[in-house]
Design a protein around this motif. Structure first.
Motif, short mmCIF file in Angstrom:
data_model
loop_
_atom_site.label_atom_id
_atom_site.label_comp_id
_atom_site.label_asym_id
_atom_site.label_seq_id
_atom_site.Cartn_x
_atom_site.Cartn_y
_atom_site.Cartn_z
N THR A 34 -4.03 -5.76 -3.71
CA THR A 34 -5.18 -5.68 -4.61
C THR A 34 -6.11 -4.55 -4.21
OG1 THR A 34 -5.05 -8.04 -5.10
CG2 THR A 34 -7.16 -6.95 -5.51
N LEU A 35 -6.35 -4.40 -2.92
CA LEU A 35 -7.21 -3.31 -2.44
C LEU A 35 -6.59 -1.96 -2.78
CD1 LEU A 35 -9.64 -2.27 -0.79
CD2 LEU A 35 -8.18 -2.44 1.25
N ALA A 36 -5.29 -1.78 -2.49
CA ALA A 36 -4.63 -0.51 -2.76
C ALA A 36 -4.63 -0.19 -4.24
CB ALA A 36 -3.20 -0.54 -2.22
N ALA A 51 -2.10 -2.53 9.16
CA ALA A 51 -1.25 -2.82 8.00
C ALA A 51 -0.96 -1.52 7.25
CB ALA A 51 -1.92 -3.83 7.09
N PHE A 52 0.01 -1.56 6.37
CA PHE A 52 0.31 -0.36 5.59
C PHE A 52 0.95 -0.74 4.26
CE2 PHE A 52 4.05 -1.10 8.22
CZ PHE A 52 5.10 -0.96 7.32
N VAL A 53 0.93 0.24 3.35
CA VAL A 53 1.49 0.08 2.01
C VAL A 53 2.34 1.31 1.71
CG1 VAL A 53 0.98 -0.22 -0.45
CG2 VAL A 53 -0.58 -1.18 1.26
N THR A 54 3.60 1.12 1.33
CA THR A 54 4.36 2.25 0.83
C THR A 54 4.10 2.37 -0.67
OG1 THR A 54 6.42 1.11 0.23
CG2 THR A 54 6.13 1.74 2.54
N TRP A 58 -9.26 3.27 2.87
CA TRP A 58 -9.69 1.89 2.65
C TRP A 58 -8.70 0.89 3.24
CZ3 TRP A 58 -14.31 0.27 1.68
CH2 TRP A 58 -15.24 1.12 1.06
N VAL A 59 -7.42 1.20 3.16
CA VAL A 59 -6.43 0.30 3.77
C VAL A 59 -6.63 0.26 5.28
CG1 VAL A 59 -3.97 0.02 4.26
CG2 VAL A 59 -4.72 0.54 1.94
#
Length: 391
Positions: free
Chosen positions: A217-219, A251-254, A243-244
C-alpha cells in the motif's frame, strides 16, 4: 406494452436516490416495458469462475452459472450478446461492461424472439453496468454477490487499492489479474492514462499477509503521489525507495515502473529487481529487455549510480506482459517450474485464438492455479499491455 424509453427513465431515476439492493426488483418491474418476462443481473465472482445473481445485502444464493461451456459464459468472455431459443421462451445474455471491464451479464427472458435487432436491450445492459459501477461503493451488495469465500484482511486492503482490471483508450489496452483472490497480500498493479502517456506499474513485496499488504500500500500510493506530482521515472523510483526504506527498514519491493507514449510507441521503464517483461510481436516472442536495471525499492542506498531506464519502441500490435515471479515460479506436483517458455507459449496460443486481453488473463491465472494443483504457493499477478494504433 413495450416502451423501452420508459424503462430507461425508470432506471435513470435509480441513479440518485436508490441502493443497488433495489436494482433486481426495479429490473423486474420494468421487464414488461422491454417486452420481457424477467430481467436478472449476474456478476462475476472474484476468481472469475462463475456468474452469480445480484440479490442484495440481505440475502445470498448458491445458484450460479459457470463461465466455461455455458451461454452466459460465452456472453461474458466474448463481450457479445448470446441468444438461446427454447421451446417456451427466448433468453438473451447481454454482457455488462463498464468500459472494457467485464462485470457480468444481464439475463433477459422473453416470451418470443424480438423483432429485428435488440439495441434497446443492449442500451439497458449498458445503463445497468453504469448503475453498478457508479453505486457499488455506497453499499456492499456487489461485494456480497462477488465474494464466495471470506476475504482475508490483507487481500481486502490490496483490492481496495487497485484500479479496474481492464482499461482501453487511445488504441492501447491494459488488463490485469491477481490471485489468490481472497488471500493476496504482497502483489499489486496500477495504471493511469494522462494525455498520450500511459503509466503502468507492477509491484511484488517481500513477505505475505498484513505486513506485506501495508508495504505494498505504501509503495503503490507513493507511486501515485509521485506520478501526480509530475516526477520523472527516476525521481519516482527514488521517492518510493525513500519511503519504503524509512517506514520499513530492511524490507524491499521489486517493481516495474513504466511509461508508454501512445503517439509513437516509445516504452520506457525501470526494472527494480523485477523479472523482464514478455514482449510478443506477430505471435512470436522477442528478446527480453534488460532486467533488472535497478535495485529493489528500499535497497537503492546500496548502489551509488542512479537507476537505468530502458527504452524500446513498440510496433503496432505488440504485446507486453508484466508479471510477478508467482507466475513463472509456480510448480507442478513433481516440482517442475511453469517457466517463461510455458508462459510465452500460452500467450502466443491465446492470441492466435483471437481471445481478448481480459480473457487471456483470466485463462492464464486459471492455468497457473491448475498447474499448482489448485493451491498457489505465492501471489500470482500479471498485466497485459497492448498497443494497436492504426497502421
Amino acid at each position: 406494452m413495450a416502451d423501452p424509453m420508459r424503462a430507461v427513465q425508470r432506471l435513470l431515476d435509480l441513479r440518485r436516490l436508490s441502493l443497488l439492493d433495489e436494482l433486481p426488483a426495479a429490473l423486474n418491474d420494468t421487464a414488461p416495458l422491454l417486452g420481457a418476462v424477467e430481467v436478472t443481473v449476474l456478476l462475476v465472482d472474484y476468481e472469475q469462475i462463475a456468474l452469480w445473481p445480484l440479490t442484495g445485502a440481505a440475502s445470498r444464493t448458491n445458484e450460479s452459472i459457470q463461465i466455461n461451456d455455458t451461454a452466459a459464459g460465452r456472453a461474458f468472455t466474448s463481450a457479445h450478446p448470446v441468444r438461446c431459443d427454447g421451446a417456451a421462451d427466448v433468453v438473451l445474455w447481454l454482457p455488462l461492461l463498464h468500459g472494457t471491464e467485464r462485470l457480468g451479464v444481464l439475463r433477459v427472458k422473453l416470451e418470443a424472439a424480438p423483432d429485428g435487432p435488440y439495441q434497446a436491450l443492449t442500451v439497458i445492459a449498458a445503463l445497468v453496468a453504469e448503475l453498478i459501477s457508479g453505486r457499488r461503493f455506497y453499499g456492499d451488495a456487489v461485494e456480497h454477490t462477488r465474494r464466495r469465500l471470506p476475504m482475508q484482511l490483507a487481500a481486502e486492503i490490496i483490492w481496495n487499492q487497485l484500479p479496474p482490471l481492464s482499461f482501453t483508450a487511445h488504441d492501447t489496452s491494459i488488463t490485469a489479474v491477481l490471485e489468490p483472490s481472497y488471500d493476496v497480500g504482497g502483489d499489486a498493479f496500477d495504471y493511469a492514462a494522462n494525455g498520450t502517456t500511459l503509466h503502468v506499474a507492477l509491484f511484488d513485496t517481500v513477505g505475505h499477509g498484513i505486513t506485506a499488504s501495508a508495504l505494498t500500500t505504501l509503495a503503490l500510493n507513493t507511486y501515485r503521489n509521485a506520478r501526480r506530482c509530475g516526477l520523472s521515472l527516476t525521481d519516482t523510483y527514488r521517492s518510493i525507495d525513500k519511503w519504503v526504506r524509512n517506514q520499513h527498514p530492511g524490507a524491499f519491493v521489486t517493481a516495474i515502473l513504466a511509461e508508454l507514449d501512445t503517439d509513437n510507441g516509445l516504452y520506457q521503464r525501470i526494472s527494480a529487481g523485477h523479472p523482464a517483461e514478455l514482449l510478443l510481436r506477430h505471435g512470436a516472442p522477442l528478446p527480453l529487455l534488460p532486467a533488472p536495471t535497478a535495485l529493489p525499492l528500499g535497497l537503492a542506498h546500496m548502489r551509488t549510480r542512479p537507476p537505468e531506464i530502458t527504452r524500446h519502441t513498440l510496433q503496432p500490435g505488440d504485446t507486453l506482459l508484466l508479471y510477478t515471479d508467482g507466475i513463472t515460479e509456480s510448480r507442478s506436483a513433481d516440482g517442475e517450474l511453469f517457466g517463461l517458455d510455458r508462459l510465452s507459449d500460452f500467450v502466443t496460443e491465446a492470441e492466435a485464438r483471437l481471445l481478448s486481453p481480459a480473457e487471456i488473463m483470466r485463462q492464464l491465472v486459471h492455468t497457473i492455479i491448475s498447474y499448482e494443483d489448485g493451491e498457489l504457493r505465492d501471489d500470482a499477478t500479471a498485466a497485459m499491455l497492448q498497443w494497436h494504433p492504426p497502421r
